[in-house]
Design a protein around this motif. Structure first.
Motif, PDB file in Angstrom:
ATOM      1  N   LYS A  23       0.475  -2.566  -4.465  1.00  0.00           N
ATOM      2  CA  LYS A  23       0.940  -4.285  -4.495  1.00  0.00           C
ATOM      3  C   LYS A  23       0.752  -5.012  -3.483  1.00  0.00           C
ATOM      4  CE  LYS A  23       2.937  -7.824  -6.031  1.00  0.00           C
ATOM      5  NZ  LYS A  23       2.953  -8.211  -6.647  1.00  0.00           N
ATOM      6  N   SER A  24       0.279  -4.350  -1.833  1.00  0.00           N
ATOM      7  CA  SER A  24       0.199  -5.154  -0.418  1.00  0.00           C
ATOM      8  C   SER A  24      -0.662  -4.279   0.205  1.00  0.00           C
ATOM      9  CB  SER A  24       1.639  -4.898   0.160  1.00  0.00           C
ATOM     10  OG  SER A  24       1.521  -4.942   1.774  1.00  0.00           O
ATOM     11  N   VAL A  25      -1.869  -5.098   0.180  1.00  0.00           N
ATOM     12  CA  VAL A  25      -3.470  -3.582   0.901  1.00  0.00           C
ATOM     13  C   VAL A  25      -3.381  -4.407   1.931  1.00  0.00           C
ATOM     14  CG1 VAL A  25      -5.567  -3.403   0.095  1.00  0.00           C
ATOM     15  CG2 VAL A  25      -3.994  -4.497  -1.440  1.00  0.00           C
ATOM     16  N   THR A  26      -2.802  -3.585   3.017  1.00  0.00           N
ATOM     17  CA  THR A  26      -2.279  -3.343   4.413  1.00  0.00           C
ATOM     18  C   THR A  26      -3.698  -2.641   5.161  1.00  0.00           C
ATOM     19  OG1 THR A  26      -1.142  -1.298   4.107  1.00  0.00           O
ATOM     20  CG2 THR A  26       0.483  -3.423   4.267  1.00  0.00           C
ATOM     21  N   VAL A  27      -4.578  -2.229   4.105  1.00  0.00           N
ATOM     22  CA  VAL A  27      -6.024  -1.830   5.070  1.00  0.00           C
ATOM     23  C   VAL A  27      -7.329  -2.762   4.442  1.00  0.00           C
ATOM     24  CG1 VAL A  27      -4.795   0.570   4.883  1.00  0.00           C
ATOM     25  CG2 VAL A  27      -6.586  -0.146   3.275  1.00  0.00           C
ATOM     26  N   VAL A  43      -5.471 -24.665   9.405  1.00  0.00           N
ATOM     27  CA  VAL A  43      -5.627 -23.415   7.953  1.00  0.00           C
ATOM     28  C   VAL A  43      -4.709 -22.912   7.848  1.00  0.00           C
ATOM     29  CG1 VAL A  43      -5.935 -21.044   8.033  1.00  0.00           C
ATOM     30  CG2 VAL A  43      -7.150 -22.131   9.478  1.00  0.00           C
ATOM     31  N   PHE A  44      -4.599 -22.912   5.899  1.00  0.00           N
ATOM     32  CA  PHE A  44      -2.920 -22.428   4.795  1.00  0.00           C
ATOM     33  C   PHE A  44      -3.566 -20.876   4.737  1.00  0.00           C
ATOM     34  CE2 PHE A  44      -1.690 -26.827   4.407  1.00  0.00           C
ATOM     35  CZ  PHE A  44      -0.639 -26.066   4.933  1.00  0.00           C
ATOM     36  N   ALA A  45      -2.751 -19.490   4.876  1.00  0.00           N
ATOM     37  CA  ALA A  45      -2.792 -18.299   4.600  1.00  0.00           C
ATOM     38  C   ALA A  45      -2.237 -18.192   3.738  1.00  0.00           C
ATOM     39  CB  ALA A  45      -2.447 -17.611   6.082  1.00  0.00           C
ATOM     40  N   ILE A  46      -2.698 -17.528   2.783  1.00  0.00           N
ATOM     41  CA  ILE A  46      -1.840 -17.662   1.092  1.00  0.00           C
ATOM     42  C   ILE A  46      -1.399 -16.177   1.178  1.00  0.00           C
ATOM     43  CG2 ILE A  46      -0.918 -18.389  -1.556  1.00  0.00           C
ATOM     44  CD1 ILE A  46      -2.655 -20.899  -0.688  1.00  0.00           C
ATOM     45  N   SER A  47      -0.459 -15.640   0.545  1.00  0.00           N
ATOM     46  CA  SER A  47       0.322 -14.461   0.579  1.00  0.00           C
ATOM     47  C   SER A  47       1.160 -14.149   0.232  1.00  0.00           C
ATOM     48  CB  SER A  47      -0.464 -13.655   1.811  1.00  0.00           C
ATOM     49  OG  SER A  47       0.003 -12.336   1.755  1.00  0.00           O
ATOM     50  N   GLN A  48       1.101 -13.663  -1.114  1.00  0.00           N
ATOM     51  CA  GLN A  48       2.676 -12.660  -1.650  1.00  0.00           C
ATOM     52  C   GLN A  48       3.415 -12.666  -0.566  1.00  0.00           C
ATOM     53  OE1 GLN A  48       5.412 -11.240  -3.580  1.00  0.00           O
ATOM     54  NE2 GLN A  48       4.154  -9.779  -3.156  1.00  0.00           N
ATOM     55  N   SER A  49       2.348 -11.044  -0.004  1.00  0.00           N
ATOM     56  CA  SER A  49       3.387  -9.790   0.486  1.00  0.00           C
ATOM     57  C   SER A  49       3.564 -10.207   2.016  1.00  0.00           C
ATOM     58  CB  SER A  49       2.367  -8.419   0.662  1.00  0.00           C
ATOM     59  OG  SER A  49       0.961  -8.883   1.349  1.00  0.00           O
ATOM     60  N   GLY A  50       2.640 -11.612   2.053  1.00  0.00           N
ATOM     61  CA  GLY A  50       2.363 -11.576   3.692  1.00  0.00           C
ATOM     62  C   GLY A  50       2.272 -10.501   4.343  1.00  0.00           C
ATOM     63  N   TYR A  95       5.372   0.511  -6.249  1.00  0.00           N
ATOM     64  CA  TYR A  95       4.804  -0.644  -6.510  1.00  0.00           C
ATOM     65  C   TYR A  95       3.717  -0.754  -6.283  1.00  0.00           C
ATOM     66  CZ  TYR A  95       7.396  -3.643  -3.563  1.00  0.00           C
ATOM     67  OH  TYR A  95       7.732  -4.462  -2.359  1.00  0.00           O
ATOM     68  N   ARG A  96       3.842  -0.194  -4.509  1.00  0.00           N
ATOM     69  CA  ARG A  96       3.663  -0.127  -3.161  1.00  0.00           C
ATOM     70  C   ARG A  96       2.195   1.340  -3.494  1.00  0.00           C
ATOM     71  NH1 ARG A  96       5.367  -3.496   0.981  1.00  0.00           N
ATOM     72  NH2 ARG A  96       3.710  -2.440   2.357  1.00  0.00           N
ATOM     73  N   GLY A  97       2.199   1.914  -4.358  1.00  0.00           N
ATOM     74  CA  GLY A  97       0.857   2.698  -4.136  1.00  0.00           C
ATOM     75  C   GLY A  97       1.660   4.467  -4.048  1.00  0.00           C
ATOM     76  N   TYR A  98       0.995   4.859  -4.814  1.00  0.00           N
ATOM     77  CA  TYR A  98       2.044   6.203  -5.317  1.00  0.00           C
ATOM     78  C   TYR A  98       0.789   7.218  -6.187  1.00  0.00           C
ATOM     79  CZ  TYR A  98       0.360   2.448  -8.888  1.00  0.00           C
ATOM     80  OH  TYR A  98      -0.916   1.185  -9.069  1.00  0.00           O
ATOM     81  N   ASP A  99      -0.127   7.292  -6.379  1.00  0.00           N
ATOM     82  CA  ASP A  99      -1.017   8.677  -6.285  1.00  0.00           C
ATOM     83  C   ASP A  99      -0.680   9.684  -5.952  1.00  0.00           C
ATOM     84  OD1 ASP A  99      -2.383   9.241  -3.901  1.00  0.00           O
ATOM     85  OD2 ASP A  99      -3.604   7.838  -3.916  1.00  0.00           O
ATOM     86  N   MET A 126       0.684  -1.196  -0.381  1.00  0.00           N
ATOM     87  CA  MET A 126      -0.114   0.076   0.331  1.00  0.00           C
ATOM     88  C   MET A 126       1.070   1.198  -0.121  1.00  0.00           C
ATOM     89  SD  MET A 126      -3.763  -0.494   1.128  1.00  0.00           S
ATOM     90  CE  MET A 126      -4.375  -0.361  -0.522  1.00  0.00           C
ATOM     91  N   CYS A 127       1.042   2.584   1.046  1.00  0.00           N
ATOM     92  CA  CYS A 127       1.346   3.205   0.766  1.00  0.00           C
ATOM     93  C   CYS A 127       3.210   3.124   1.571  1.00  0.00           C
ATOM     94  CB  CYS A 127       0.962   3.802   1.652  1.00  0.00           C
ATOM     95  SG  CYS A 127      -0.527   4.724   2.322  1.00  0.00           S
ATOM     96  N   GLY A 128       3.893   3.934   0.668  1.00  0.00           N
ATOM     97  CA  GLY A 128       5.211   3.280   1.019  1.00  0.00           C
ATOM     98  C   GLY A 128       5.888   3.827   2.348  1.00  0.00           C
ATOM     99  N   ILE A 129       6.699   3.920   3.189  1.00  0.00           N
ATOM    100  CA  ILE A 129       7.469   4.729   4.267  1.00  0.00           C
ATOM    101  C   ILE A 129       8.977   4.800   4.114  1.00  0.00           C
ATOM    102  CG2 ILE A 129       7.823   4.818   6.716  1.00  0.00           C
ATOM    103  CD1 ILE A 129       5.323   4.415   7.257  1.00  0.00           C
ATOM    104  N   VAL A 130      10.111   5.499   3.549  1.00  0.00           N
ATOM    105  CA  VAL A 130      11.092   5.560   3.672  1.00  0.00           C
ATOM    106  C   VAL A 130      12.013   6.723   4.857  1.00  0.00           C
ATOM    107  CG1 VAL A 130      13.272   6.214   2.564  1.00  0.00           C
ATOM    108  CG2 VAL A 130      11.217   5.008   1.513  1.00  0.00           C
ATOM    109  N   GLY A 131      12.953   6.586   5.651  1.00  0.00           N
ATOM    110  CA  GLY A 131      13.051   7.209   6.503  1.00  0.00           C
ATOM    111  C   GLY A 131      14.977   7.204   6.871  1.00  0.00           C
ATOM    112  N   TYR A 132      15.166   8.381   6.932  1.00  0.00           N
ATOM    113  CA  TYR A 132      17.152   8.405   6.895  1.00  0.00           C
ATOM    114  C   TYR A 132      17.866   9.221   8.286  1.00  0.00           C
ATOM    115  CZ  TYR A 132      21.768   9.129   5.758  1.00  0.00           C
ATOM    116  OH  TYR A 132      22.971   8.932   5.327  1.00  0.00           O
ATOM    117  N   VAL A 133      18.184   8.733   8.913  1.00  0.00           N
ATOM    118  CA  VAL A 133      19.272   9.598   9.355  1.00  0.00           C
ATOM    119  C   VAL A 133      20.593   9.228   9.743  1.00  0.00           C
ATOM    120  CG1 VAL A 133      19.986   9.515  12.490  1.00  0.00           C
ATOM    121  CG2 VAL A 133      17.209   9.119  11.754  1.00  0.00           C
ATOM    122  N   GLY A 134      21.169   9.716   9.706  1.00  0.00           N
ATOM    123  CA  GLY A 134      23.129   9.238   8.552  1.00  0.00           C
ATOM    124  C   GLY A 134      23.844  10.736   8.310  1.00  0.00           C
TER     125      GLY A 134
END
Ligand code: F6R
Length: 610
Positions: A605-609, A346-353, A26-30, A1-9
């Motif tokens: 790509k990954s539907v986290t909601v 129970v088998f949970a099938i998921s590409q993204s997990g 690819y996870r979310g891009y509007d 879904m949405c993507g997060i990136v952070g940096y400290v350095g």
């Protein structure tokens, strides 16, 4: 879904965050946004559309600073726009928040904050977090404490990164329901919602669990629970390679991933299908073997393409191993009070997990006492960690939003699970040698299907302006019809329906006329003659037939306008071959129509909601 990136350095944060955002697009891009701590202030830039728009708006010399964070958004609350893009600031512009997930009680919190004089800029649920943190800090206390208190008031899911100009040099990170991983580089730390944004910089990571909280600064990473109890996390090693997340000369990730399938299926089989010894070994199921053997019923949970894989799995598990199997949309399962027994597996099938619905459904099944297992692609993902055992499909990173190689690897793993269980349960009349040899031959046969890509491209040119498509299949190829239709809808935006071929006469046959393309999956298996009768029904109504048929089917040419050939295999394994031309057909249709193949509109790509 949405993507997060952070940096400290010690390097400039903005280019590193931008690069990471591109890897997450690819996870979310509007829309996308970036914030950097610069000279005691937070400077921010947001743009609607792709990360490249954000990049071109970033002028050299602006946004200089070595602490920063960015976000690619897939809209849930509020339309895609600059104001709704993340980060979101408090009233004074001193606190910035990026967020994946959904704050379910945001309207109650927002009303209260508005009444207390806070001024909101956006329609998002996320913005309540920045104002809530601001509000709590007014009462005294540091940022860390305010974030903690705010999160205690919030209902819903989140993966968040918070920064404050009043406490420079640090990022605060917390997780509940949306994945976050922290990478340890040389004199730098990176945060991301998906490890693919980190792999260029480091392989050493820690995964935050739900209810965990971290403060990331040049002094290091301190991890605690939301209730402020210190926790020691173990550093894990990422196994993905950089070239796996690059296009490698293909025009699109989807095409690359379709062509990778001989190799990815081989990877799913490697070390597990031991043809010479006549055994299947699945290490991840060893610990739960007794439960599996005693299982009275198997329940498979998944969404979208993974659900389709589960449907094929049902045919295999019942048809070969004789185990009662049910397949459910994970999104429906948890809301219907399902009857679960302790003897259920129970088998949970998921590409993204990480799919929120699948995760919630497996938690429900676990709480009710079932043994829960995963068939997952992303190593270390939440579903993989929350299950009691399982099998990784080893398809490698799948970047194209439309799932292709993960599907064929899911089916391959389901076939392995089926053979393992059939043998362990002593199912009679199964020719294991034949089935194992058939599985072993699949990568080569998929390679043969791919050789026909040029012909499929020509067919796509003929039908590129069609408004509707029907896909028909029977038995284990019915889910393949569903999957073919889903692929077409997703990336070429053509309305398509998958149907069991014999059901057509109970309604959809009314749609057939000389303009309707009908893709018929007709392998020479036990029900070939039945499917041919259904194809005849389409022909009699002048539908335009595209058949997926075996190489030795000499009659199909009389019925179909176009024939796509696939090698023969054992019936239940047919879907692994038959889906490949359908993936290629939808790919070439989308290219011919000029749509965005890898990042189709509205999808993530990954539907986290939920
Ligand atoms: C279709 C597609 C989706 C996913 C679904 C489940 O091409 O990609 O339908 O299959 O969102 O995702 P995972 O498998 O990650 O749980």
């Amino acid at each position: 879904m949405c993507g997060i990136v952070g940096y400290v350095g010690s390097r400039q944060a903005a280019p590193i965050v931008l690069e990471g955002l591109k890897r997450l697009e690819y996870r979310g891009y509007d829309s996308a946004g970036l914030a950097v701590q610069q000279d005691g202030k937070i400077v921010m830039l947001k743009k609607v559309g792709k990360v490249s728009h954000l990049e071109s708006a970033l002028h050299a010399g602006t946004m200089a600073g070595s602490v920063g964070m960015g976000h690619t958004r897939w809209a849930t609350h509020g339309e895609p726009s600059e104001v709704n893009a993340h980060p979101h600031l408090d009233c004074l512009g001193a606190i910035a928040v990026i967020h994946n997930g959904v704050i379910e009680n945001y309207s109650v919190l927002k009303k209260k904050l508005l009444a207390d004089g806070h001024r909101f800029q956006s329609d998002t649920d996320t913005e309540v977090l920045s104002h809530l943190i601001e509000d709590l800090q007014k009462a005294g206390g540091d940022l860390e404490q305010a974030v903690r208190q705010a999160l205690h008031q919030v209902k819903g899911t989140y993966g968040i990164v918070v920064m404050s100009s009043r406490e420079p040099g640090k990022l605060i990170v917390a997780r509940k329901g949306s994945p976050l991983v922290i990478g340890f580089g040389e004199e730098e730390y990176l945060i991301a919602s998906d490890p693919s944004a980190l792999v260029q910089h480091t392989r050493k990571v820690i995964y935050l669990e739900d209810g965990e909280f971290a403060v990331v600064s040049m002094e290091g990473v301190s991890t605690r629970t939301l209730d402020d109890v210190a926790i020691q996390k173990s550093v894990e090693e990422l196994t993905i390679e950089l070239e796996q997340i690059e296009r490698g000369g293909f025009e699109h990730f989807m095409l690359k991933e379709i062509h990778e399938q001989p190799e990815t299926i081989r990877n799913s089989l490697r070390g597990r299908l031991q043809v010479d010894e006549g055994v299947v070994k699945l290490g991840g199921l060893e610990q739960v073997k007794d439960k599996l053997l005693a299982a009275r019923r198997i329940i498979i949970l998944g969404c979208g393409t993974s659900w389709h894989a589960g449907l094929v799995g049902e045919y295999m598990l019942e048809g070969i191993a004789g185990i009662p199997t049910e397949v459910e949309y994970a999104s429906e399962f948890r809301y219907r009070n399902p009857v679960i027994m302790e003897s259920d597996v129970v088998f949970a099938i998921s590409q993204s997990g990480e799919t929120a619905d699948t995760l919630a459904a497996l938690r429900e099944a676990k709480a009710k006492g079932a043994t829960v297992l995963g068939i997952v692609n992303v190593v270390g993902s939440t579903i993989a960690r929350e299950t009691q055992g399982g099998v990784y499909i080893h398809a490698g990173p799948e970047i194209g939003v439309a799932s292709t190689k993960a599907f064929t690897s899911q089916l391959t793993v389901l076939a392995l699970v089926t053979l393992l269980l059939a043998r362990a349960r002593g199912v009679p009349h199964v020719d294991y040698t034949l089935l194992m040899n058939e599985l072993d031959a699949l990568p080569g046969k998929v390679g043969k299907v791919l050789e026909g890509a040029g012909r499929i491209k020509e067919i796509a040119e003929v039908f590129k302006d069609a408004r509707n498509f029907l896909y028909l299949g029977r038995g284990s190829n019915f889910p393949v019809a569903l999957e073919g239709a889903l692929k077409l809808k997703e990336i070429s935006y053509i309305h398509a329906e998958g149907y069991p071929a014999a059901e057509m006469k109970h309604g959809p046959i009314a749609l057939i006329d000389e303009k309707m393309p009908v893709v018929c999956i007709v392998p020479k298996d036990a029900i070939y003659d039945k499917v041919i009768s259904n194809v005849q029904e389409v022909k009699a109504r002048r539908g335009r037939i595209i058949a997926v048929a075996n190489e030795d089917d000499d009659d199909i040419g009389d019925l179909a306008e176009f024939v796509i050939r696939v090698p023969r295999t054992f019936g239940f394994f047919g879907p692994i071959l038959n889906v490949v031309p359908l993936q290629l057909l939808s790919y070439y249709m989308a290219v011919a129509r000029g749509t965005n193949v890898d990042q189709p509109r509205n999808l993530a790509k990954s539907v986290t909601v939920e």
